[in-house]
Design an enzyme around this catalytic site. Structure first.
Site, PDB file in Angstrom:
ATOM      1  N   CYS A   1      29.214  40.999  37.537  1.00  0.00           N
ATOM      2  CA  CYS A   1      30.608  40.788  37.935  1.00  0.00           C
ATOM      3  C   CYS A   1      31.453  42.038  37.704  1.00  0.00           C
ATOM      4  O   CYS A   1      31.516  42.535  36.577  1.00  0.00           O
ATOM      5  CB  CYS A   1      31.173  39.611  37.136  1.00  0.00           C
ATOM      6  SG  CYS A   1      32.949  39.381  37.324  1.00  0.00           S
TER       7      CYS A   1
ATOM      8  N   TYR B   1      36.386  41.858  48.935  1.00  0.00           N
ATOM      9  CA  TYR B   1      36.187  40.410  49.040  1.00  0.00           C
ATOM     10  C   TYR B   1      36.929  39.841  50.245  1.00  0.00           C
ATOM     11  O   TYR B   1      36.430  38.930  50.919  1.00  0.00           O
ATOM     12  CB  TYR B   1      36.668  39.714  47.759  1.00  0.00           C
ATOM     13  CG  TYR B   1      35.748  39.907  46.588  1.00  0.00           C
ATOM     14  CD1 TYR B   1      34.779  38.959  46.271  1.00  0.00           C
ATOM     15  CD2 TYR B   1      35.829  41.051  45.793  1.00  0.00           C
ATOM     16  CE1 TYR B   1      33.924  39.133  45.192  1.00  0.00           C
ATOM     17  CE2 TYR B   1      34.980  41.240  44.712  1.00  0.00           C
ATOM     18  CZ  TYR B   1      34.030  40.276  44.413  1.00  0.00           C
ATOM     19  OH  TYR B   1      33.184  40.447  43.353  1.00  0.00           O
TER      20      TYR B   1
END
Length: 328
Positions: free
Chosen positions: A38, A169
């Site tokens: 992450c 994203y």
């Protein structure tokens, strides 16, 4: 237009020197929970390393793949975190907030005595490590958020978050062509802006590494391995953008940055978890990552990576990324 929108409703409780939110800074009391895959958690791993807080704030590492419930401690013996005694970070969220309905994310900091999550507000967490935990920094720890530069760091961080960190994203999870193309254009416009900014200076703000560099680096480190193909951010690869590629390699080769990057876990996470984008779950074999260790030449711009401080020592053995998972 179907544009990706990040759920930004985080637990904003803070761990502070004066304990005003009920959680005072105390060595050994809290556990930082991360996943190496992450990028948001990667920031905390880097800052904790640079500031030398390993013996003050313990770290639990989740595996790279999670389900719809939460990240799991599948890398630990028996699939249980050895300090918290739980299988999922979800358990710490529910311990404090039964029926918690927001995103169960990493990084998160857990209060070990109660087993309850304290915060998952990733943007504030790294700054608090710099400011609120200062009493416990190692000798020679760098000033990652110096007072004289905070306004400029905040300004840079804001545009980098919007257009780059979150921009990849927004491109990758767009569900119509127009939303994707707008996100794509904003991303590469900002990367071009960053290239211009960094062409004549070694670091983003001032002449030392700051919070701004940490936040940009974790996205750049994932760019060619994931975002270029998986998120369709494919105008150019990072290694085809000369200034940003040299800047990223400079940081990667700086102690505390590249030694936190696990390329295998990064690829496993994105390609196996995001089945709406990659239905087969096949993880690509490439790219060849050995070029991360090639000469970058950024020393010619001057700058002092750690200011008046010193590099961190090597990571603890239990937190070392396997050589086979890095850029060897």
């Amino acid at each position: 237009m179907s544009e990706y929108s990040r759920d930004s409703r985080y637990i904003t409780t803070r761990i502070t020197a004066d304990g005003r939110d009920g959680y005072p800074v105390e060595p050994g009391r809290y556990r930082l929970v991360v996943a190496r895959a992450c990028p948001w958690a990667n920031r905390m791993i880097i800052v904790r390393r640079l500031l030398g807080l390993e013996d003050v704030l313990s770290m639990g590492i989740c595996g790279p793949v999670h389900d719809e419930r939460s990240w799991t401690f599948d890398l630990d013996p028996g699939g249980v975190d050895p300090v918290l005694g739980i299988e999922r970070i979800q358990d710490a969220y529910f311990k404090r907030f039964p029926g918690y309905e927001r995103g169960i994310t990493v990084p998160a900091i857990v209060d070990v005595p109660t087993g309850e999550v304290v915060t998952n507000d990733f943007a504030q967490m790294t700054i608090d490590l710099s400011l609120e935990w200062a009493r416990y920094h190692r000798d020679g720890a760098p000033a990652l958020y110096p007072e004289a530069l905070r306004a400029e760091i905040d300004e840079v961080n804001d545009v980098v978050f919007r257009d780059v960190n979150n921009g990849v994203y927004r491109a990758g999870f767009a569900t119509d062509q127009d939303a994707y193309e707008k996100a794509y254009q904003r991303l590469f416009d900002r990367l071009d802006w960053l290239s211009d900014r960094l062409a004549g200076q070694r670091y983003l703000v001032g002449d030392t590494i700051t919070e701004a560099d940490v936040r940009l680096f974790t996205t750049l480190a994932r760019f060619d391995a994931v975002y270029h193909g998986h998120f369709k951010c494919n105008r150019t690869k990072l290694n085809e953008m000369p200034v940003l590629w040299a800047y990223a390699r400079d940081l990667f080769q700086t102690p505390g940055f590249g030694d936190t990057i696990d390329f295998v876990q990064i690829k496993q996470h994105y390609y196996e978890v995001h089945r709406t984008i990659n239905p087969t779950g096949i993880v690509p074999a490439g790219p060849d990552l050995r070029n991360w260790l090639t000469s970058h030449g950024r020393e010619s711009l001057g700058g002092r990576p750690f200011g008046d401080g010193t590099p961190p020592g090597p990571p603890p053995a239990a937190e070392t990324v396997p050589a086979s998972n890095g850029a060897v």
